[in-house]
Design a protein around this motif. Structure first.
Motif, PDB file in Angstrom:
ATOM      1  N   LEU A  43       0.828  -1.208   0.000  1.00 52.31           N
ATOM      2  CA  LEU A  43       0.000   0.000   0.000  1.00 52.31           C
ATOM      3  C   LEU A  43       0.861   1.257   0.000  1.00 52.31           C
ATOM      4  O   LEU A  43       0.545   2.233  -0.674  1.00 52.31           O
ATOM      5  CB  LEU A  43      -0.948  -0.005   1.198  1.00 52.31           C
ATOM      6  N   ALA A  44       1.962   1.226   0.744  1.00 50.50           N
ATOM      7  CA  ALA A  44       2.844   2.393   0.803  1.00 50.50           C
ATOM      8  C   ALA A  44       3.525   2.641  -0.542  1.00 50.50           C
ATOM      9  O   ALA A  44       3.766   3.790  -0.914  1.00 50.50           O
ATOM     10  CB  ALA A  44       3.897   2.193   1.891  1.00 50.50           C
ATOM     11  N   ALA A  45       3.816   1.588  -1.283  1.00 47.40           N
ATOM     12  CA  ALA A  45       4.530   1.715  -2.556  1.00 47.40           C
ATOM     13  C   ALA A  45       3.594   1.754  -3.753  1.00 47.40           C
ATOM     14  O   ALA A  45       4.054   1.712  -4.902  1.00 47.40           O
ATOM     15  CB  ALA A  45       5.511   0.550  -2.703  1.00 47.40           C
ATOM     16  N   MET A  46       2.305   1.846  -3.522  1.00 49.04           N
ATOM     17  CA  MET A  46       1.334   1.722  -4.604  1.00 49.04           C
ATOM     18  C   MET A  46       1.364   2.905  -5.574  1.00 49.04           C
ATOM     19  O   MET A  46       1.328   2.717  -6.783  1.00 49.04           O
ATOM     20  CB  MET A  46      -0.072   1.573  -4.013  1.00 49.04           C
ATOM     21  N   ASN A  47       1.421   4.131  -5.095  1.00 50.27           N
ATOM     22  CA  ASN A  47       1.256   5.291  -5.962  1.00 50.27           C
ATOM     23  C   ASN A  47       2.546   6.005  -6.328  1.00 50.27           C
ATOM     24  O   ASN A  47       2.603   6.690  -7.338  1.00 50.27           O
ATOM     25  CB  ASN A  47       0.299   6.289  -5.305  1.00 50.27           C
ATOM     26  N   GLU A  48       3.555   5.878  -5.474  1.00 52.47           N
ATOM     27  CA  GLU A  48       4.813   6.574  -5.736  1.00 52.47           C
ATOM     28  C   GLU A  48       5.960   5.773  -5.151  1.00 52.47           C
ATOM     29  O   GLU A  48       5.766   4.987  -4.227  1.00 52.47           O
ATOM     30  CB  GLU A  48       4.783   7.984  -5.134  1.00 52.47           C
TER      31      GLU A  48
END
Length: 157
Positions: A43-48
């Motif tokens: 989740l932490a690496a999902m968008n950036e």
């Protein structure tokens, strides 16, 4: 003394061996994805892109070793890409892959389901926990009852 033949290997049809290998791989991937820390990392690496230290600060309670191992497993499974920049000190970033983004949709559905049924799950847990002392008392009562003596058999002729 008996002799054993230790050179014999079990004969498994090729189709069974292939199915077994596929199931083991699926189970390993699900273990990685469903691990305690994997969802938070994804989740932490999902968008950036995120750096190791960002993940370490964002995920409460994770050790450096566990973060490292989980990142390696997710990268190995193709769910994260790791980019190393040639700087001093080295800069490393992690980003979710397209496959992880597809998984994110499934995780969001699961999360929605959990949110909808949170009250039901809490009620079921409370009912189970309230019944637990009665179950234990029942088991103790069964253990403390005198056991029946086995019937004596007539002597063999």
């Amino acid at each position: 003394m008996s002799q054993r033949n230790t050179d014999v290997t079990p004969q498994v049809p090729d189709s069974c061996a292939q199915i077994w290998a596929e199931m083991c791989t699926i189970r390993q991937v699900l273990d990685h994805v469903g691990g305690k820390w994997s969802i938070s990392i994804l989740l932490a690496a999902m968008n950036e892109p995120v750096r190791f230290s960002q993940l370490e600060r964002a995920i409460d309670g994770i050790s450096r070793r566990m973060l490292t191992l989980t990142l390696r497993n997710l990268e190995r499974d193709g769910l994260l890409t790791r980019t190393v920049y040639p700087t001093v000190p080295p800069k490393v970033e992690y980003l979710a892959t397209d496959m992880a983004r597809e998984l994110h949709e499934s995780l969001a559905s699961l999360s929605d389901w959990a949110g909808r049924h949170l009250g039901d799950i809490s009620a079921a847990r409370a009912a189970y926990d309230n019944a637990l002392p009665r179950r234990r008392a029942h088991r103790r009562a069964l253990r403390s009852r005198p056991r029946r003596q086995p019937r004596s058999r007539p002597p063999a002729p």
